[in-house]
Design a protein around this motif. Structure first.
Motif, PDB file in Angstrom:
ATOM      1  N   LYS A 263       0.835  -1.218   0.000  1.00 19.92           N
ATOM      2  CA  LYS A 263       0.000   0.000   0.000  1.00 19.92           C
ATOM      3  C   LYS A 263       0.868   1.266   0.000  1.00 19.92           C
ATOM      4  O   LYS A 263       0.606   2.201  -0.754  1.00 19.92           O
ATOM      5  CB  LYS A 263      -0.911   0.026   1.248  1.00 19.92           C
ATOM      6  CG  LYS A 263      -1.807  -1.192   1.369  1.00 19.92           C
ATOM      7  CD  LYS A 263      -2.631  -1.163   2.646  1.00 19.92           C
ATOM      8  CE  LYS A 263      -1.813  -1.299   3.928  1.00 19.92           C
ATOM      9  NZ  LYS A 263      -1.172  -2.629   4.105  1.00 19.92           N
ATOM     10  N   THR A 264       1.881   1.269   0.848  1.00 19.29           N
ATOM     11  CA  THR A 264       2.749   2.443   0.928  1.00 19.29           C
ATOM     12  C   THR A 264       3.627   2.528  -0.323  1.00 19.29           C
ATOM     13  O   THR A 264       3.758   3.590  -0.939  1.00 19.29           O
ATOM     14  CB  THR A 264       3.629   2.354   2.195  1.00 19.29           C
ATOM     15  OG1 THR A 264       2.765   2.264   3.331  1.00 19.29           O
ATOM     16  CG2 THR A 264       4.526   3.566   2.336  1.00 19.29           C
ATOM     17  N   TYR A 265       4.187   1.390  -0.696  1.00 24.42           N
ATOM     18  CA  TYR A 265       5.087   1.297  -1.854  1.00 24.42           C
ATOM     19  C   TYR A 265       4.409   1.809  -3.125  1.00 24.42           C
ATOM     20  O   TYR A 265       4.949   2.644  -3.843  1.00 24.42           O
ATOM     21  CB  TYR A 265       5.516  -0.156  -2.000  1.00 24.42           C
ATOM     22  CG  TYR A 265       6.434  -0.471  -3.143  1.00 24.42           C
ATOM     23  CD1 TYR A 265       7.813  -0.345  -3.012  1.00 24.42           C
ATOM     24  CD2 TYR A 265       5.923  -0.941  -4.350  1.00 24.42           C
ATOM     25  CE1 TYR A 265       8.653  -0.659  -4.061  1.00 24.42           C
ATOM     26  CE2 TYR A 265       6.763  -1.267  -5.403  1.00 24.42           C
ATOM     27  CZ  TYR A 265       8.126  -1.123  -5.265  1.00 24.42           C
ATOM     28  OH  TYR A 265       8.958  -1.440  -6.299  1.00 24.42           O
TER      29      TYR A 265
ATOM     30  N   TYR B 224      -1.456  10.650   1.206  1.00 27.79           N
ATOM     31  CA  TYR B 224      -1.444  10.489   2.663  1.00 27.79           C
ATOM     32  C   TYR B 224      -1.293   9.016   3.004  1.00 27.79           C
ATOM     33  O   TYR B 224      -2.087   8.194   2.536  1.00 27.79           O
ATOM     34  CB  TYR B 224      -2.752  10.998   3.288  1.00 27.79           C
ATOM     35  CG  TYR B 224      -3.050  12.435   2.970  1.00 27.79           C
ATOM     36  CD1 TYR B 224      -2.484  13.467   3.708  1.00 27.79           C
ATOM     37  CD2 TYR B 224      -3.899  12.755   1.906  1.00 27.79           C
ATOM     38  CE1 TYR B 224      -2.751  14.800   3.401  1.00 27.79           C
ATOM     39  CE2 TYR B 224      -4.170  14.085   1.591  1.00 27.79           C
ATOM     40  CZ  TYR B 224      -3.599  15.095   2.341  1.00 27.79           C
ATOM     41  OH  TYR B 224      -3.865  16.403   2.033  1.00 27.79           O
ATOM     42  N   ASP B 225      -0.292   8.702   3.808  1.00 25.06           N
ATOM     43  CA  ASP B 225      -0.158   7.351   4.338  1.00 25.06           C
ATOM     44  C   ASP B 225      -0.579   7.438   5.809  1.00 25.06           C
ATOM     45  O   ASP B 225       0.043   8.164   6.587  1.00 25.06           O
ATOM     46  CB  ASP B 225       1.291   6.883   4.215  1.00 25.06           C
ATOM     47  CG  ASP B 225       1.447   5.436   4.637  1.00 25.06           C
ATOM     48  OD1 ASP B 225       1.405   4.555   3.768  1.00 25.06           O
ATOM     49  OD2 ASP B 225       1.582   5.193   5.853  1.00 25.06           O
ATOM     50  N   ILE B 226      -1.639   6.748   6.148  1.00 25.45           N
ATOM     51  CA  ILE B 226      -2.213   6.933   7.488  1.00 25.45           C
ATOM     52  C   ILE B 226      -1.184   6.651   8.580  1.00 25.45           C
ATOM     53  O   ILE B 226      -1.050   7.426   9.526  1.00 25.45           O
ATOM     54  CB  ILE B 226      -3.487   6.085   7.642  1.00 25.45           C
ATOM     55  CG1 ILE B 226      -4.555   6.664   6.705  1.00 25.45           C
ATOM     56  CG2 ILE B 226      -3.979   6.090   9.094  1.00 25.45           C
ATOM     57  CD1 ILE B 226      -5.908   6.070   6.824  1.00 25.45           C
ATOM     58  N   ASP B 227      -0.416   5.563   8.431  1.00 25.50           N
ATOM     59  CA  ASP B 227       0.634   5.277   9.430  1.00 25.50           C
ATOM     60  C   ASP B 227       1.620   6.445   9.525  1.00 25.50           C
ATOM     61  O   ASP B 227       2.004   6.856  10.613  1.00 25.50           O
ATOM     62  CB  ASP B 227       1.415   4.014   9.055  1.00 25.50           C
ATOM     63  CG  ASP B 227       0.601   2.733   9.235  1.00 25.50           C
ATOM     64  OD1 ASP B 227      -0.232   2.678  10.160  1.00 25.50           O
ATOM     65  OD2 ASP B 227       0.808   1.783   8.443  1.00 25.50           O
ATOM     66  N   GLU B 228       2.032   6.950   8.371  1.00 29.91           N
ATOM     67  CA  GLU B 228       3.042   8.013   8.370  1.00 29.91           C
ATOM     68  C   GLU B 228       2.510   9.293   9.000  1.00 29.91           C
ATOM     69  O   GLU B 228       3.234   9.994   9.715  1.00 29.91           O
ATOM     70  CB  GLU B 228       3.555   8.273   6.942  1.00 29.91           C
ATOM     71  CG  GLU B 228       4.491   7.170   6.462  1.00 29.91           C
ATOM     72  CD  GLU B 228       4.959   7.319   5.010  1.00 29.91           C
ATOM     73  OE1 GLU B 228       4.659   8.349   4.366  1.00 29.91           O
ATOM     74  OE2 GLU B 228       5.628   6.388   4.519  1.00 29.91           O
TER      75      GLU B 228
ATOM     76  N   SER C 220      -3.056   5.787   1.437  1.00 34.89           N
ATOM     77  CA  SER C 220      -2.638   4.417   1.735  1.00 34.89           C
ATOM     78  C   SER C 220      -2.981   4.147   3.192  1.00 34.89           C
ATOM     79  O   SER C 220      -2.512   4.835   4.096  1.00 34.89           O
ATOM     80  CB  SER C 220      -1.132   4.256   1.524  1.00 34.89           C
ATOM     81  OG  SER C 220      -0.824   4.330   0.149  1.00 34.89           O
ATOM     82  N   CYS C 221      -3.836   3.149   3.403  1.00 36.24           N
ATOM     83  CA  CYS C 221      -4.266   2.810   4.760  1.00 36.24           C
ATOM     84  C   CYS C 221      -3.178   2.034   5.492  1.00 36.24           C
ATOM     85  O   CYS C 221      -2.242   1.527   4.882  1.00 36.24           O
ATOM     86  CB  CYS C 221      -5.504   1.919   4.701  1.00 36.24           C
ATOM     87  SG  CYS C 221      -6.981   2.762   4.130  1.00 36.24           S
ATOM     88  N   GLY C 222      -3.330   1.919   6.806  1.00 32.74           N
ATOM     89  CA  GLY C 222      -2.599   0.907   7.548  1.00 32.74           C
ATOM     90  C   GLY C 222      -3.309  -0.424   7.318  1.00 32.74           C
ATOM     91  O   GLY C 222      -4.471  -0.444   6.885  1.00 32.74           O
TER      92      GLY C 222
HETATM   93 MG   LIG Z   1       2.210   0.982   4.769  1.00 31.75          MG
END
Ligand SMILES: [Mg+2]
Ligand SMILES: Nc1ncnc2c1ncn2[C@@H]1O[C@H](COP(=O)(O)OP(=O)(O)OP(=O)(O)O)[C@@H](O)[C@H]1O
Ligand SMILES: O=C(O)C1=C[C@@H](O)[C@@H](O)[C@H](O)C1
Length: 169
Positions: free
Chosen positions: A15-17, A31-35, A77-79
């Motif tokens: 997802k992040t990649y 937006y990456d939720i974890d980040e 991108s979700c966690g």
């Molecule tokens: Mg991720």
């Protein structure tokens, strides 16, 4: 084409990649939720789990999801757990296009073996236990992931392929 896109799926799905590359290509705010949570909390996810607890993390995850979806356009991108808590999956389906990145378990396990320390749910597992954990957890979560509007199952993805799939969703 929908310009409000949520990527979801299990840990190590990519997802992040892929999210970063897709957002850049499509010219969408990313937006990456974890980040976002890590930045706001000033500590890594594993420290948030250890110091403040998983429930706290899940609450922040829902808050950040709802905050970022205030934007007119985005790629989020979700966690891995984001769709599986609160009303997050329904929320996302009402707000935009949900895309489940669902590679094979073997592929995800192989990636996760290299980055275990970043992920509190798996950081203490041996490589042998990891595979069984992924299988079990994925089974529990499938009921949420499968509510996605688009499901990507190919193991070998490319940016062109993803753009094509998402554009047709
Ligand atoms: Mg991720
Ligand atoms: N298609 C790919 N080819 C090679 N490496 C990949 C690919 N997709 C992801 N990876 C690598 O696998 C690891 C996990 O991917 P990523 O961080 O994108 O997973 P994620 O879905 O965001 O997981 P999490 O839910 O834990 O945030 C990363 O090190 C990433 O660079
Ligand atoms: O699958 C999960 O529950 C998680 C996935 C990661 O993205 C992080 O949100 C965290 O490590 C928890």
């Amino acid at each position: 084409m929908g310009r409000r896109i949520f990527l979801l799926g299990f840990m190590g799905a990519g997802k992040t990649y892929w999210g970063k590359q897709l957002a850049e290509h499509l010219g969408l705010p990313f937006y990456d939720i974890d980040e976002v949570i890590v930045e706001e909390e000033g500590m890594p996810v594993s420290d948030i789990f250890a110091e403040k607890g998983e429930d706290y993390f899940r609450m922040r995850e829902t808050e950040v999801l709802k905050d970022v979806s205030e934007q007119p356009e985005f790629l989020v991108s979700c966690g891995g757990g984001t769709p599986c808590f609160s009303d997050n999956m329904d929320w996302m389906n009402n707000q935009g296009i949900t895309v489940w990145i669902n590679p094979s378990i073997e592929t995800m396990v192989e990636r996760l073996q290299r980055k275990k320390y970043k992920r509190p749910l798996i950081q203490d597992l041996t490589d042998d236990d990891l595979s069984a954990f992924v299988e079990k957890k994925l089974n529990e979560r499938i009921q949420f992931y499968q509510l996605s509007q688009k499901i990507i199952t190919a193991d070998e993805l490319s940016l062109d392929y993803l753009i094509n799939e998402i554009t047709n969703a």
